[in-house]
Scaffold this motif. Structure first.
Motif, short mmCIF file in Angstrom:
data_model
loop_
_atom_site.label_atom_id
_atom_site.label_comp_id
_atom_site.label_asym_id
_atom_site.label_seq_id
_atom_site.Cartn_x
_atom_site.Cartn_y
_atom_site.Cartn_z
N TYR A 4 0.85 -1.20 0.00
CA TYR A 4 0.00 0.00 0.00
C TYR A 4 0.88 1.25 0.00
CZ TYR A 4 -3.93 3.03 1.29
OH TYR A 4 -4.90 4.02 1.31
N ALA A 5 1.92 1.24 0.83
CA ALA A 5 2.82 2.39 0.92
C ALA A 5 3.50 2.68 -0.41
CB ALA A 5 3.86 2.15 2.01
N TYR A 6 3.91 1.66 -1.13
CA TYR A 6 4.57 1.87 -2.41
C TYR A 6 3.62 2.50 -3.42
CZ TYR A 6 9.19 -0.13 -1.69
OH TYR A 6 10.50 -0.34 -1.29
N GLU A 42 2.01 7.61 -6.31
CA GLU A 42 1.01 8.65 -6.57
C GLU A 42 1.51 10.02 -6.11
OE1 GLU A 42 -2.76 5.57 -5.86
OE2 GLU A 42 -2.29 7.11 -4.37
N PHE A 43 2.12 10.03 -4.95
CA PHE A 43 2.61 11.29 -4.38
C PHE A 43 3.71 11.89 -5.26
CE2 PHE A 43 5.66 13.60 -1.77
CZ PHE A 43 4.85 14.50 -1.10
N ALA A 102 11.07 4.62 3.35
CA ALA A 102 12.03 4.19 2.34
C ALA A 102 11.38 4.15 0.96
CB ALA A 102 12.59 2.81 2.70
N ALA A 103 10.12 3.74 0.89
CA ALA A 103 9.41 3.71 -0.40
C ALA A 103 9.33 5.09 -1.01
CB ALA A 103 8.02 3.12 -0.20
N LEU A 104 9.10 6.10 -0.17
CA LEU A 104 9.06 7.48 -0.67
C LEU A 104 10.41 7.88 -1.25
CD1 LEU A 104 7.74 10.33 -0.90
CD2 LEU A 104 8.70 10.78 1.36
N ALA A 156 2.62 13.37 -8.54
CA ALA A 156 1.83 14.60 -8.42
C ALA A 156 2.69 15.84 -8.25
CB ALA A 156 0.85 14.48 -7.25
N LEU A 157 3.86 15.71 -7.65
CA LEU A 157 4.69 16.89 -7.41
C LEU A 157 5.08 17.60 -8.71
CD1 LEU A 157 6.99 15.55 -4.53
CD2 LEU A 157 5.23 17.31 -4.32
N PRO A 158 5.81 16.96 -9.62
CA PRO A 158 6.20 17.69 -10.83
C PRO A 158 5.02 18.02 -11.75
CG PRO A 158 6.78 15.37 -11.04
CD PRO A 158 6.34 15.59 -9.61
N ALA A 159 3.94 17.24 -11.68
CA ALA A 159 2.77 17.56 -12.48
C ALA A 159 2.18 18.91 -12.12
CB ALA A 159 1.71 16.47 -12.33
N HIS A 160 2.53 19.42 -10.94
CA HIS A 160 2.09 20.75 -10.51
C HIS A 160 3.24 21.75 -10.48
CE1 HIS A 160 -1.27 18.24 -9.18
NE2 HIS A 160 -1.99 19.33 -9.18
#
Length: 439
Positions: free
Chosen positions: A113-115, A120-121, A145-147, A124-128
Motif C-alpha cells: 500500500y505504501a509503495y 502517486e505522491f 524508504a518507499a518514498l 503529483a509533485l512535478p505535475a504541478h
C-alpha cells in the motif's frame, strides 16, 4: 574524448526573484523575450534573448515562446501519506487527524500500500511544477524508504524522514524512542545525500512526542550536522493548550523544541499561526524558517497567518501545500490563497506577484539551505525550472495575450495557472515531467 554537449538557449518569457521582495526593492527580474542559457545541467546566464544570442552564437536554441519559465517550485511542508484523503473538509485539526489523517497513515504499515501511495505522491509533485519538497514521511520505516526510492527514480529533490511519535496517536503509529533512533539512523545511512535526497528529522508535533522522543531527535541532529529538521508548532489553539499541559515547564510551544536544541537554521516549522511576540523574536534569532500553508489554514479553520508579525520580527517564511490538510499540490494556488488571506486578515500584509514568486521558489531554497544551488536563475545554479504554457483559448491565454505589464502577467499565472498549464519540469536540466508524455 567525449565532446561536451552544446549549450542550450531556452527562449520564453522569464520570471525569477534572486532577491527577497520583503527586504529589497526591484527583487523581481522579468524578461518578456527572455533567454535562459544552460550547460551540463547548470545555468550559464539569464537575460534578454537577443543579447544572449549574440553573446553565445553557437548555443542550440529551443523556442518556447508563448510560454513562461519560472524556477522550479519548492514546497516546504507536505505529507506523503495523506494523498488519498485530500478533500476531507469540515473539521478542525485534532478531529481531522482522528477521523481522517491518522487512520490513513496507519494503512501505510502495509508495504505494498505504501509503495502505491508513494508513486502517486511523487508523480503529483512535478505535475504541478514542484521540483523540490520537504516532506513528512510515514510512521513506518519501510514506507518512508518507499518514498525515498520513488523520488530517486524520478530525479526530484526530496527531503524527508521517518515521522516519530510515541503517544496520543493510534497505537500502531507509535514507536519506542529506541526503535525510532535505530530506524532513523538506517534511513539516514541509506538515503541522505543520495542523488538529490536529503534527510529531515521529523517529530510529528510535541503533542505526540515525549521528552524521550525529543531527546532522540536532538541526538540525531547532533550526530548528523547536515540533516534538516521539521515539525509543527502553534497550528491550532486547542493543540497549543494541550501541549502546554503536557510540558508544564514550557513557557510556550516553541520552548518545547528549544529545550532539545531543535530550533536552528536547519529547522522548518509548519504553520505557526498563534505565536507570541517572544516566540517570533526567538525564531528570528535562531534563523529557523516557517512554512506558511494558507489553504490548509483555511480548510481546517486553524486561523489567520500573522505574516505582518513574522516579517516585522525578521522571521523567514516560505510556502507549503500541507497535503492532505491543504487542498492540493499546486504551489501557484497556494500563493494565490496566501494573497487572498492577507487581503482579508484583520491585520494583513500587502503582498504582490514578486512576493508570491519568491515565497514559492527562492524562499523555499533558503529554508532548506539550498539557496546556493536552486531557487532562481542566477549563473552557476542548477537548471531547475518549470515551463508553463496556457491551453489554447483558455482564460489564461487570453490574459497573457493582452497583459498590460510583467506584474499583471505574473499575477495572472498565480491566479489562473494550474496543472493543465504545466508543460515541462526539469531538475538540473533533465526532464522529470512532460505533459506531452502524460497519459
Amino acid at each position: 574524448m567525449i565532446p561536451n554537449p552544446p549549450q542550450q538557449l531556452l527562449r520564453a518569457t522569464i520570471f525569477h526573484t534572486p532577491r527577497s521582495p520583503f527586504v529589497s526593492e526591484n527583487a523581481l527580474e522579468d524578461f518578456a523575450d527572455g533567454g535562459l542559457l544552460l550547460s551540463n545541467g547548470r545555468i550559464v546566464a539569464c537575460g534578454d534573448y537577443e543579447t544572449l544570442r549574440r553573446q553565445y552564437p553557437n548555443a542550440v536554441v529551443r523556442d518556447l515562446r508563448g510560454g513562461f519559465l519560472l524556477p522550479g517550485l519548492i514546497d516546504t511542508h507536505i505529507h506523503f501519506p495523506q494523498v488519498r484523503i485530500l478533500g476531507s473538509l469540515g473539521l478542525e485539526l485534532l478531529d481531522w487527524l482522528e477521523q481522517h489523517a491518522l487512520p490513513e497513515e496507519a494503512r501505510l504499515g502495509n508495504k505494498e500500500y505504501a509503495y502505491e501511495v508513494a508513486k502517486e505522491f511523487i508523480l503529483a509533485l512535478p505535475a504541478h511544477g514542484t521540483t523540490t519538497a520537504l516532506v513528512f514521511g510515514a510512521h513506518f520505516q519501510a514506507a518512508t524508504a518507499a518514498l525515498f526510492e520513488a523520488a530517486e527514480k524520478t530525479g526530484l529533490r526530496v527531503a524527508s524522514g521517518l515521522v516519530v511519535s510515541d503517544r496520543l496517536l493510534l497505537p500502531e503509529l507509535h514507536q519506542t524512542p529506541e526503535n525510532a533512533y535505530r530506524a532513523s539512523k538506517e534511513l539516514i545511512r541509506d538515503f541522505h545525500r543520495k542523488g538529490h535526497l536529503l534527510y529531515s528529522v521529523t517529530p510529528r508535533f510535541a503533542l505526540s512526542a515525549s521528552e524521550a522522543m525529543l531527546e532522540v531527535c536532538q541526538t540525531l541532529m547532533r550526530e548528523h550536522p547536515d540533516v534538516l529538521f521539521q515539525t509543527h508548532p502553534n497550528e491550532n489553539p486547542k493543540e497549543v493548550s494541550e501541549v502546554l499541559k503536557l510540558f508544564p515547564w514550557a513557557k510556550d510551544y516553541l520552548a518545547v523544541y528549544e529545550r532539545f536544541g531543535l530550533v536552528e537554521a536547519r529547522s522548518v516549522l509548519a504553520h505557526n499561526l498563534h505565536p507570541t511576540d517572544d516566540e517570533l523574536r526567538r525564531l528570528s534569532a535562531s534563523k529557523a524558517s516557517v512554512s506558511h500553508c494558507p489553504c490548509s489554514n483555511a480548510a481546517l479553520g486553524s486561523g489567520w497567518f500573522p505574516l505582518h508579525r513574522h516579517v516585522q520580527a525578521g522571521v523567514h517564511c516560505a510556502l507549503g501545500t500541507d497535503v492532505g490538510g491543504g487542498t492540493g499540490f499546486g504551489l501557484l494556488k497556494e500563493g494565490l490563497q496566501a494573497y487572498m488571506m492577507q487581503r482579508l486578515a484583520p491585520i494583513g500584509f500587502p503582498i504582490g506577484p514578486a512576493h508570491l514568486l519568491y515565497l514559492s521558489t527562492r524562499a523555499g531554497a533558503e529554508a532548506l539551505g539550498l539557496e546556493n544551488t536552486i531557487g532562481d536563475f542566477q549563473p552557476g545554479k542548477a537548471a531547475d525550472f518549470v515551463y508553463l504554457k496556457p491551453p489554447p483559448h483558455s482564460p489564461l491565454a487570453a490574459v497573457a495575450a493582452h497583459a498590460d505589464g510583467p506584474a499583471h502577467l505574473l499575477a495572472a499565472l498565480f491566479t489562473l495557472a494550474g496543472a493543465e498549464s504545466v508543460r515541462e519540469v526539469c531538475v538540473e536540466g533533465a526532464p522529470v515531467y512532460s505533459r506531452d508524455n502524460d497519459n
